[in-house]
Design an enzyme around this catalytic site. Structure first.
Site, mmCIF file in Angstrom:
data_model
loop_
_atom_site.group_PDB
_atom_site.id
_atom_site.type_symbol
_atom_site.label_atom_id
_atom_site.label_comp_id
_atom_site.label_asym_id
_atom_site.label_seq_id
_atom_site.Cartn_x
_atom_site.Cartn_y
_atom_site.Cartn_z
ATOM 1 N N HIS A 22 0.945 -1.128 0.045
ATOM 2 C CA HIS A 22 0.161 0.019 0.205
ATOM 3 C C HIS A 22 0.897 1.315 0.035
ATOM 4 C CE1 HIS A 22 -2.817 2.802 2.274
ATOM 5 N NE2 HIS A 22 -3.002 2.970 1.207
ATOM 6 N N ASP A 64 -4.947 3.559 -4.688
ATOM 7 C CA ASP A 64 -5.134 4.196 -3.424
ATOM 8 C C ASP A 64 -6.278 5.300 -3.191
ATOM 9 O OD1 ASP A 64 -4.609 5.088 -0.742
ATOM 10 O OD2 ASP A 64 -2.399 5.177 -1.038
ATOM 11 N N TYR A 112 9.583 13.375 -13.261
ATOM 12 C CA TYR A 112 10.812 12.457 -13.023
ATOM 13 C C TYR A 112 11.311 12.295 -11.570
ATOM 14 C CZ TYR A 112 11.351 13.418 -18.213
ATOM 15 O OH TYR A 112 11.287 13.326 -19.425
#
Length: 141
Positions: A22, A64, A112
């Site tokens: 998670h 999530d 990035y």
């Protein structure tokens, strides 16, 4: 061979999805993304496009819901049009019952940097620009 595992998901990728916990993040990167330079764990998916891989992954990976956004896209640079591939993403989210109203958009450098922290980066052969996406793994309820 297993039942109900999309054929585009390699054994290596299924293992990565199973190992993630998670809050761990997964980058699905287009062909222009510096995947090898940024990855802690690189999984090559050269023969696949991002939409095909995204659709398959979302059949297994919960997003999530305990954060404001479990999905991040790379923001378009000023002057560039919104990429057509984003409409494909929205269709996939709809088909997989994933909420897309809380998408997060990150400036290229920030994307990035966040990608460098991801559990894994999947390097695809996707030719569309701005096809990079970060998925944050949720919990199975």
């Amino acid at each position: 061979m297993l039942k109900q595992i999309p054929k585009v998901l390699s054994p290596e990728l299924v293992k990565v999805l199973m190992e993630m916990g998670h809050g761990d993040e997964l980058v699905i990167a287009d062909g222009n993304y510096p995947a090898a330079a940024n990855a802690q764990l690189l999984v090559r998916q050269d023969g696949l496009g991002v939409p095909e891989l995204l659709s398959a992954i979302l059949t297994l990976l919960p997003i999530d819901t305990y954060v404001s956004s479990g999905i991040a896209l790379m923001s378009v640079v000023e002057g560039d049009a919104e990429p057509a591939i984003w409409e494909e993403f929205k269709t996939i989210f709809s088909q997989q019952s994933v909420e897309n109203d809380s998408l997060e958009f990150l400036e290229r450098s920030a994307f990035y940097e966040r990608g460098k922290q991801a559990y894994a980066i999947l390097a695809t052969g996707e030719e569309a620009i701005y096809a990079n996406i970060i998925l944050r793994k949720g919990v199975v309820k």
